[in-house]
Design a protein around this motif. Sequence first.
Motif, short mmCIF file in Angstrom:
data_model
loop_
_atom_site.label_atom_id
_atom_site.label_comp_id
_atom_site.label_asym_id
_atom_site.label_seq_id
_atom_site.Cartn_x
_atom_site.Cartn_y
_atom_site.Cartn_z
N UNK A 165 0.81 -1.21 0.00
CA UNK A 165 0.00 0.00 0.00
C UNK A 165 0.84 1.26 0.00
N UNK A 166 2.18 1.15 0.04
CA UNK A 166 3.05 2.32 0.09
C UNK A 166 3.66 2.57 -1.28
N UNK A 167 3.02 3.41 -2.11
CA UNK A 167 3.51 3.64 -3.48
C UNK A 167 4.91 4.25 -3.51
N UNK A 168 5.26 5.07 -2.57
CA UNK A 168 6.59 5.69 -2.56
C UNK A 168 7.66 4.64 -2.32
N UNK A 169 7.39 3.72 -1.41
CA UNK A 169 8.36 2.66 -1.12
C UNK A 169 8.48 1.73 -2.32
N UNK A 170 7.36 1.43 -2.97
CA UNK A 170 7.39 0.57 -4.15
C UNK A 170 8.15 1.24 -5.29
N UNK A 171 7.94 2.53 -5.45
CA UNK A 171 8.64 3.27 -6.50
C UNK A 171 10.14 3.30 -6.22
N UNK A 172 10.51 3.48 -4.99
CA UNK A 172 11.93 3.50 -4.61
C UNK A 172 12.56 2.13 -4.84
N UNK A 173 11.83 1.07 -4.46
CA UNK A 173 12.34 -0.28 -4.67
C UNK A 173 12.47 -0.57 -6.17
N UNK A 174 11.47 -0.13 -6.93
CA UNK A 174 11.49 -0.31 -8.38
C UNK A 174 12.69 0.41 -8.99
N UNK A 175 12.94 1.63 -8.56
CA UNK A 175 14.08 2.39 -9.07
C UNK A 175 15.39 1.71 -8.70
N UNK A 176 15.46 1.18 -7.49
CA UNK A 176 16.67 0.49 -7.05
C UNK A 176 16.91 -0.76 -7.89
N UNK A 177 15.85 -1.52 -8.13
CA UNK A 177 15.98 -2.74 -8.93
C UNK A 177 16.36 -2.42 -10.37
N UNK A 178 15.81 -1.35 -10.91
CA UNK A 178 16.18 -0.94 -12.27
C UNK A 178 17.66 -0.56 -12.33
N UNK A 179 18.12 0.12 -11.30
CA UNK A 179 19.53 0.48 -11.24
C UNK A 179 20.42 -0.75 -11.18
N UNK A 180 20.02 -1.72 -10.36
CA UNK A 180 20.79 -2.96 -10.27
C UNK A 180 20.79 -3.72 -11.59
N UNK A 181 19.64 -3.71 -12.27
CA UNK A 181 19.54 -4.38 -13.56
C UNK A 181 20.45 -3.71 -14.58
N UNK A 182 20.44 -2.40 -14.61
CA UNK A 182 21.29 -1.67 -15.55
C UNK A 182 22.77 -1.93 -15.26
N UNK A 183 23.11 -1.96 -13.99
CA UNK A 183 24.49 -2.25 -13.60
C UNK A 183 24.89 -3.67 -14.03
N UNK A 184 23.99 -4.62 -13.84
CA UNK A 184 24.26 -6.01 -14.24
C UNK A 184 24.41 -6.11 -15.76
N UNK A 185 23.58 -5.38 -16.49
CA UNK A 185 23.69 -5.39 -17.96
C UNK A 185 25.03 -4.79 -18.41
N UNK A 186 25.42 -3.68 -17.79
CA UNK A 186 26.71 -3.07 -18.13
C UNK A 186 27.86 -4.02 -17.85
N UNK A 187 27.79 -4.70 -16.72
CA UNK A 187 28.85 -5.64 -16.36
C UNK A 187 28.88 -6.82 -17.33
N UNK A 188 27.70 -7.30 -17.72
CA UNK A 188 27.63 -8.41 -18.68
C UNK A 188 28.20 -7.99 -20.03
N UNK A 189 27.91 -6.77 -20.44
CA UNK A 189 28.43 -6.28 -21.72
C UNK A 189 29.96 -6.17 -21.67
N UNK A 190 30.48 -5.66 -20.56
CA UNK A 190 31.93 -5.56 -20.40
C UNK A 190 32.57 -6.95 -20.41
#
Length: 86
Positions: A9-34
């Motif tokens: 029920x906490x949209x701000x917390x969900x949005x923050x978690x979503x942003x964090x997961x997107x950041x981790x995903x992007x970091x993992x993609x960059x590392x995989x590309x390297x």
Amino acid sequence: MSQTSAPASDPAALAAENASLKGQLEEARDEAELNLLQLQQVQEELEFYFLASQELQQLLEQHRQEERRAEVLIAALLERIEAAGG
């Protein structure tokens, strides 16, 4: 990856978690590309050294054949010299 226990029920917390997961995903993609680029570079180097090694093996075999031929010619020459009374 760590999961945060944000209430549904906490949209701000969900949005923050979503942003964090997107950041981790992007970091993992960059590392995989390297990693992929590094793997390709290593593969190219390995191919270069493999081909160089094959070339050296062929050259070594040619030299061995020439050495055997020279030994045969030297032996034949010595036989001629001995037969001629030398």
